[in-house]
Design an enzyme around this catalytic site. Sequence first.
Site, PDB file in Angstrom:
ATOM      1  N   HIS A  96       0.942  -1.258  -0.002  1.00  0.00           N
ATOM      2  CA  HIS A  96      -0.037  -0.008  -0.057  1.00  0.00           C
ATOM      3  C   HIS A  96       0.996   1.207  -0.112  1.00  0.00           C
ATOM      4  CE1 HIS A  96      -2.819   3.089   1.242  1.00  0.00           C
ATOM      5  NE2 HIS A  96      -3.749   2.110   0.960  1.00  0.00           N
ATOM      6  N   GLU A 121      -3.804   3.017  -7.151  1.00  0.00           N
ATOM      7  CA  GLU A 121      -4.234   4.183  -6.136  1.00  0.00           C
ATOM      8  C   GLU A 121      -3.406   5.307  -6.175  1.00  0.00           C
ATOM      9  OE1 GLU A 121      -4.506   2.787  -2.246  1.00  0.00           O
ATOM     10  OE2 GLU A 121      -6.653   2.721  -2.541  1.00  0.00           O
TER      11      GLU A 121
HETATM   12  O1  G3P Z   1      -6.614   1.307   0.548  1.00  0.00           O
HETATM   13  C1  G3P Z   1      -7.526   2.532   0.052  1.00  0.00           C
HETATM   14  C2  G3P Z   1      -7.234   3.711   0.355  1.00  0.00           C
HETATM   15  O2  G3P Z   1      -5.713   4.014   0.253  1.00  0.00           O
HETATM   16  C3  G3P Z   1      -8.043   4.702  -0.157  1.00  0.00           C
HETATM   17  O3  G3P Z   1      -8.038   5.747   0.813  1.00  0.00           O
HETATM   18  O4  G3P Z   1      -9.402   7.464   1.995  1.00  0.00           O
HETATM   19  O5  G3P Z   1      -9.070   7.774  -0.499  1.00  0.00           O
HETATM   20  O6  G3P Z   1     -10.518   6.094   0.350  1.00  0.00           O
HETATM   21  P1  G3P Z   1      -9.170   6.999   0.441  1.00  0.00           P
END
Ligand code: G3P
Length: 228
Positions: A97, A145
């Site tokens: 992550h 991400e």
């Molecule tokens: O693991 C998922 C996370 O990194 C996403 O975070 O707060 O943008 O939904 P958020």
Amino acid sequence: MNTNSRNGPFIINLKNYLETSGDNTIKIVKDAERVSEKLNVEIIISPPQPSLALIAKQSKLKVISQHIDLKKIGATTGFYIPEIIEKVGAKGSLINHSEHEIEIDEIKRSIEKLKEMKLISIVCIKTFEGLKEILAFEPDYIAIEPPELIGTQKSISSEKPFLIRECSSVINKRNLKSKLICGAGINKKDDVKIAIENGSAGVLVSSSITKAKNWYDKILELASAFNQ
Ligand code: G3P
């Protein structure tokens, strides 16, 4: 091992948010369970590490670790080794992550270890280039991400739909077993809908749920996009 289900996976990463920690963790998990049953969507929970065993025991939902350490069984201290997370009921783990990055060699060995143990491997990447580095390892899921969107109200779906599409088409072209999921800033039903329309099999969500006034309502809103 892939999670075979009609819809999803919809992964809720509770990170270390205090709002959903301690006695509150099982409360949000029970809300997620109700949504999963109501909509027949696969919801997977990634709780704060200290709650992993308790949640795995008390929930029907799949629970995954936020990270694993490839340390030996026995005389090692303060690490989360795959053999222990399995023993307490976890079904897999996030790997790399952006808030807990590891080296490419450790990513490869972590995927191999989880595969060997028939546990779900979900590798997080930050960029399209990062995808190409890990494709050959074929984890169960690859989660794109963009870190700059994490925790914001600007989602990967609204800001970078092309990135989802690009990653999805590379994985499909190579006919890999891996499935694409995406996350970062996902905060409304349309974000999930657009992610799915651009080739994502599921989503990874954290702050829009953990910080919501009503966890059940927010989880229901986002999960309902899978039933379109
Ligand atoms: O693991 C998922 C996370 O990194 C996403 O975070 O707060 O943008 O939904 P958020």
